[in-house]
Design an enzyme around this catalytic site. Structure first.
Site, PDB file in Angstrom:
ATOM      1  N   HIS A  66       0.843  -1.187   0.000  1.00  0.00           N
ATOM      2  CA  HIS A  66       0.000   0.000   0.000  1.00  0.00           C
ATOM      3  C   HIS A  66       0.887   1.249   0.000  1.00  0.00           C
ATOM      4  O   HIS A  66       2.105   1.154   0.182  1.00  0.00           O
ATOM      5  CB  HIS A  66      -0.947   0.010   1.219  1.00  0.00           C
ATOM      6  CG  HIS A  66      -0.271  -0.013   2.550  1.00  0.00           C
ATOM      7  ND1 HIS A  66      -0.316  -1.090   3.399  1.00  0.00           N
ATOM      8  CD2 HIS A  66       0.486   0.911   3.165  1.00  0.00           C
ATOM      9  CE1 HIS A  66       0.365  -0.827   4.486  1.00  0.00           C
ATOM     10  NE2 HIS A  66       0.875   0.374   4.377  1.00  0.00           N
TER      11      HIS A  66
HETATM   12  P1  TYD Z   1      -1.977  -2.690   7.342  1.00  0.00           P
HETATM   13  O1  TYD Z   1      -1.463  -1.301   7.470  1.00  0.00           O
HETATM   14  O2  TYD Z   1      -2.810  -3.015   6.149  1.00  0.00           O
HETATM   15  O3  TYD Z   1      -0.736  -3.673   7.454  1.00  0.00           O
HETATM   16  P2  TYD Z   1       0.040  -4.452   6.292  1.00  0.00           P
HETATM   17  O4  TYD Z   1       0.069  -3.530   5.134  1.00  0.00           O
HETATM   18  O5  TYD Z   1       1.384  -4.727   6.870  1.00  0.00           O
HETATM   19  O6  TYD Z   1      -0.712  -5.709   6.019  1.00  0.00           O
HETATM   20  O7  TYD Z   1      -2.778  -3.034   8.659  1.00  0.00           O
HETATM   21  C1  TYD Z   1      -3.323  -4.334   8.881  1.00  0.00           C
HETATM   22  C2  TYD Z   1      -4.581  -4.185   9.706  1.00  0.00           C
HETATM   23  O8  TYD Z   1      -4.280  -3.562  10.956  1.00  0.00           O
HETATM   24  C3  TYD Z   1      -5.637  -3.325   9.027  1.00  0.00           C
HETATM   25  O9  TYD Z   1      -6.903  -3.910   9.277  1.00  0.00           O
HETATM   26  C4  TYD Z   1      -5.562  -1.995   9.752  1.00  0.00           C
HETATM   27  C5  TYD Z   1      -5.046  -2.380  11.127  1.00  0.00           C
HETATM   28  N1  TYD Z   1      -4.179  -1.347  11.717  1.00  0.00           N
HETATM   29  C6  TYD Z   1      -4.649  -0.597  12.786  1.00  0.00           C
HETATM   30  O10 TYD Z   1      -5.796  -0.772  13.260  1.00  0.00           O
HETATM   31  N2  TYD Z   1      -3.828   0.345  13.338  1.00  0.00           N
HETATM   32  C7  TYD Z   1      -2.572   0.575  12.867  1.00  0.00           C
HETATM   33  O11 TYD Z   1      -1.844   1.460  13.394  1.00  0.00           O
HETATM   34  C8  TYD Z   1      -2.116  -0.191  11.752  1.00  0.00           C
HETATM   35  C9  TYD Z   1      -0.751   0.029  11.170  1.00  0.00           C
HETATM   36  C10 TYD Z   1      -2.962  -1.135  11.207  1.00  0.00           C
END
Ligand code: TYD
Length: 150
Positions: A66
């Site tokens: 992302h």
């Molecule tokens: P995401 O940023 O999509 O992580 P990655 O790209 O590493 O897979 O986050 C994964 C999940 O965690 C998504 O449902 C959002 C949640 N999240 C939070 O609630 N708070 C946060 O600070 C972060 C980074 C993610």
């Protein structure tokens, strides 16, 4: 599409990757164990609003995939190692992080992916803002459109 940064300088999307870099953090070497610290606005170019970390990552897993509209981040391998691939829609660069006194600064509008996690690795991220799903581009084509590259 050209973007205007806060300093008034015109930035084009393909310049964004050049703003991302490894930052060497202060390291207090000590035979009892080393110490590293980070002060927002001092060692990194933003105030820290949030800290999150990835751990227990299974072998072969990939995270990220992302971009953020406004978020600035510093990514640190607190333990073990992993790779971060940064992509500004034009150029890609792979960074191998394996030292807890080095952080990778990621500016806004950079597509990023994390892979090659070693067993037991911990990826800590210092972030300039609280979690906001509206700040994400989760679709690469949407990201390219926003960059003016598609
Ligand atoms: P995401 O940023 O999509 O992580 P990655 O790209 O590493 O897979 O986050 C994964 C999940 O965690 C998504 O449902 C959002 C949640 N999240 C939070 O609630 N708070 C946060 O600070 C972060 C980074 C993610």
């Amino acid at each position: 599409m050209a973007k205007l940064c806060s300093c008034g300088e015109m930035l084009v999307p393909t310049m964004f990757l050049d703003r991302c870099k490894i930052i060497s953090l202060p390291k207090i070497a000590d035979p009892r164990g080393n110490l590293t610290y980070v002060e927002g606005g001092e060692h990194i170019p933003f105030a820290i609003q949030r800290v999150y970390y990835l751990y227990d990552v299974p072998g072969g897993a990939e995270r990220g995939g992302h971009a953020h509209k406004g978020l600035q981040q510093l990514i640190v391998a607190m333990s073990g190692s992993f790779d971060v691939v940064l992509d500004d829609g034009d150029k890609k660069q792979r960074f191998h992080l394996n030292r807890s006194y080095n952080g990778l600064y990621v500016c806004p509008m950079i597509w990023r992916e994390l892979d090659n996690f070693s067993s037991g690795s911990v990826c800590m991220v210092l972030a300039s803002n609280r979690y906001d799903e509206a700040d994400y581009y989760r679709n690469y084509d949407d990201y390219l459109v926003a960059q003016g590259l598609k």
